[in-house]
Design an enzyme around this catalytic site. Structure first.
Site, PDB file in Angstrom:
ATOM      1  N   ASP A 249      16.601  -9.292 -38.563  1.00  0.00           N
ATOM      2  CA  ASP A 249      17.964 -10.000 -38.519  1.00  0.00           C
ATOM      3  C   ASP A 249      18.672 -10.062 -36.940  1.00  0.00           C
ATOM      4  OD1 ASP A 249      20.467 -11.692 -38.787  1.00  0.00           O
ATOM      5  OD2 ASP A 249      20.731 -10.713 -40.567  1.00  0.00           O
TER       6      ASP A 249
ATOM      7  N   ASP B   2       0.728   8.626   2.059  1.00  0.00           N
ATOM      8  CA  ASP B   2      -0.070   7.691   1.335  1.00  0.00           C
ATOM      9  C   ASP B   2      -1.386   7.693   1.459  1.00  0.00           C
ATOM     10  OD1 ASP B   2      -0.128   5.174  -0.303  1.00  0.00           O
ATOM     11  OD2 ASP B   2      -1.189   4.483   1.440  1.00  0.00           O
TER      12      ASP B   2
ATOM     13  N   GLU C 275      -0.308   1.526 -14.845  1.00  0.00           N
ATOM     14  CA  GLU C 275       1.063   1.190 -14.625  1.00  0.00           C
ATOM     15  C   GLU C 275       1.172   0.206 -13.597  1.00  0.00           C
ATOM     16  OE1 GLU C 275       5.385   2.574 -13.276  1.00  0.00           O
ATOM     17  OE2 GLU C 275       3.438   3.322 -12.528  1.00  0.00           O
TER      18      GLU C 275
ATOM     19  N   HIS D 181      -0.380  -0.120  -5.790  1.00  0.00           N
ATOM     20  CA  HIS D 181      -0.134   0.460  -4.310  1.00  0.00           C
ATOM     21  C   HIS D 181      -1.429   1.250  -3.936  1.00  0.00           C
ATOM     22  CE1 HIS D 181       4.118   0.080  -4.835  1.00  0.00           C
ATOM     23  NE2 HIS D 181       4.188   0.781  -6.144  1.00  0.00           N
TER      24      HIS D 181
ATOM     25  N   ASP E 104      -0.802   5.753 -12.894  1.00  0.00           N
ATOM     26  CA  ASP E 104       0.215   5.669 -12.214  1.00  0.00           C
ATOM     27  C   ASP E 104       0.199   4.899 -10.973  1.00  0.00           C
ATOM     28  OD1 ASP E 104       3.165   6.417 -11.911  1.00  0.00           O
ATOM     29  OD2 ASP E 104       2.721   7.300 -10.073  1.00  0.00           O
TER      30      ASP E 104
ATOM     31  N   ASP F  60       0.860  -0.970   0.078  1.00  0.00           N
ATOM     32  CA  ASP F  60      -0.208   0.050  -0.103  1.00  0.00           C
ATOM     33  C   ASP F  60       0.955   1.424  -0.037  1.00  0.00           C
ATOM     34  OD1 ASP F  60      -1.973   1.907   0.250  1.00  0.00           O
ATOM     35  OD2 ASP F  60      -2.631   1.135   2.059  1.00  0.00           O
TER      36      ASP F  60
ATOM     37  N   ASP G 143      -5.385   7.346   1.725  1.00  0.00           N
ATOM     38  CA  ASP G 143      -6.285   6.211   2.240  1.00  0.00           C
ATOM     39  C   ASP G 143      -7.611   6.191   1.163  1.00  0.00           C
ATOM     40  OD1 ASP G 143      -8.017   4.249   3.287  1.00  0.00           O
ATOM     41  OD2 ASP G 143      -7.672   5.103   5.352  1.00  0.00           O
TER      42      ASP G 143
END
Length: 472
Positions: A416, A235, A297, A270, A266, A229, A237
């Site tokens: 090639d 971060d 992503e 997470h 993005d 997360d 919530d």
């Protein structure tokens, strides 16, 4: 491990509704039959020496349209935590370069007016705009707050690394200049799950907020490091109702304001996946755009980690691995292979290719003039020739080929892998309609060959290169 298994098991019974995502998303202007093509119009360190990035973009749009690009992926347009931040260090999503915050009115990329002018120019030239969207975290708070938190083991976020303690975290976002324009929400500690800095002790770490009302890390995230997360900064919530309301409003507002046709999301591994699926579905419904483009992503080399996400999202976004040169998730492709790689993604029938700005425009981060020249030829070949049914010729180990049998004139590609021989040849058939036809090489000047009475021909390619053949 058990959470991984539960998620995998539950997604086994999710059925995708409707066609694959790329078939129902808008990839090019309505009514166009051109091959769709995206360009990521930035690098990590890019800045124009004499104008803003948005003005540079606007000036390039006529050329990009003529070359056949149908989508432009913009960097995050929001105000960053630092004056020259790229926007991934998101301070205020609602500030597109309009308010004096972080020492500047403009973002790294320019002002709001310059952004909107470039977006209008793109629409006028039949190119869709895609917004790089940072919903996972925030940075650059206006002040710190005191609250109780528990340090988490950085290698296993489910394991505590010490007792609860009072820390000072940068979690208060006041937006003193913007005020309540566009959004009244003032973010505080109640809207976040954790921070990576204790101002009180000047200590970096992973601190889980344990104040009343907090529920810890979301379980609906990737299980790398036990629970992924928390990525960086402060971060968010995504279970908090105020957060959900604000981000949903922003999603619709940014589409209306810029006229964008979709998003690049993005760091989705997470973000609470239940929230993210709801966010995509709600933005699509409220915008009235059933063909809203959405790419996400998810960074992982393990396909078994990615597949459950694909099933869970039911094709709402299509999921990619992305990288920026010089960053922690860098995935370097050598110059000797880059042209061959571009040939595969640009000229084959499947997929949705994206060209990187740093491979096309001169810059200080890995530009190669020879690669850029070859890339322009391949983009032109995609626009004019890469259509129709595909026939593969993979009989040889070190040299492969394929034929596109479109009504704009069939094309064939030889690639090639073996530098030990000067030249390889592959016998390929272009159909009776093209019997005894002459073909010319695009990647080198002067190459010609003629097919026989049955449409077969020996198409050649020099060592460790790619060649494209089109009807003369």
């Amino acid at each position: 491990m058990f959470d991984d298994f539960k998620f995998w098991f539950r997604t086994l019974f999710i059925k995708r509704v409707g066609p694959p995502p790329l078939e129902r998303m808008r990839l090019r202007p309505d009514g166009s039959s051109a091959n769709p093509l995206m360009i990521q119009f930035f690098t990590w360190d890019c800045l124009h020496e004499s104008m803003s990035w948005w003005t540079h973009l606007e000036q390039e749009i006529p050329k990009l349209a003529q070359q056949g690009y149908t989508q432009i992926w913009l960097p995050p347009p929001n105000k960053a935590a630092e004056a020259h931040g790229r926007g991934y260090d998101a301070y205020d999503l609602w500030d597109l370069g309009e308010f004096m915050h972080k020492g500047s009115i403009s973002t790294r990329w320019g002002t709001r007016d310059e952004l909107l002018s470039a977006c209008r120019a793109a629409r006028e030239h039949g190119i869709d705009i895609l917004i790089d969207t940072v919903l996972n975290h925030k940075l650059g708070a206006d002040r710190h707050e005191t609250f109780t938190a528990i340090p988490s083991d950085p290698n296993n976020r489910l394991r505590d690394d010490g007792p609860p303690r009072q820390i000072e975290g940068w979690t208060a976002f006041d937006y003193p200049t913007r005020g309540e324009k566009y959004s009244p929400l003032r973010w505080t500690r109640e809207h976040f799950t954790g921070v990576d800095w204790d101002q009180k002790t000047k200590t970096k770490g992973v601190y889980r907020i344990v104040e009343p009302g907090h529920r810890g890390w979301s379980r609906n995230v990737d299980t790398e490091l036990g629970n992924y997360d928390f990525l960086l900064g402060v971060d968010i919530d995504h279970r908090h109702p105020d957060v959900q309301e604000d981000l949903l409003k922003w999603g619709n507002w940014i589409l209306e304001t810029t006229g964008a046709a979709g998003f690049r999301l993005d760091a989705i591994k997470h973000i609470d996946r239940k929230f993210l699926l709801s966010w995509i579905q709600n933005v699509r419904a409220k915008s009235g755009n059933n063909r809203l483009f959405c790419v996400a992503e998810y960074w992982s080399a393990d396909i078994d980690k990615v597949l459950p996400y694909l099933r869970f999202f039911r094709g709402e976004p299509y999921i990619l691995r992305s990288t920026v040169v010089g960053q922690s998730l860098e995935s370097w492709v050598g110059e000797n292979f880059k042209t061959q790689a571009y040939a595969l993604i640009l000229l084959r029938a499947s997929g949705h290719p994206c060209v990187f700005y740093g491979d096309l425009y001169p810059n200080q981060e890995g530009y190669n003039d020879q690669t850029a020249r070859a890339l322009k030829i391949l983009v032109e070949a995609r626009k004019n020739h890469a259509y129709g049914e595909q026939q593969d010729y993979f009989a040889e180990r070190n040299c492969i080929g394929f034929v596109r049998k479109g009504d704009r004139g069939p094309s064939r590609v030889c690639r090639d892998f073996d530098p030990s021989e000067l030249k390889h040849e592959i016998r390929m058939n272009v159909g009776l309609a093209n019997a005894r036809a002459t073909y010319r090489s695009l990647m080198t000047q002067g190459g010609t060959m003629t097919t026989d009475a049955q449409g077969w021909g020996s198409f050649y390619c020099f060592a460790n290169t790619v060649q494209v053949w089109v009807k003369a």
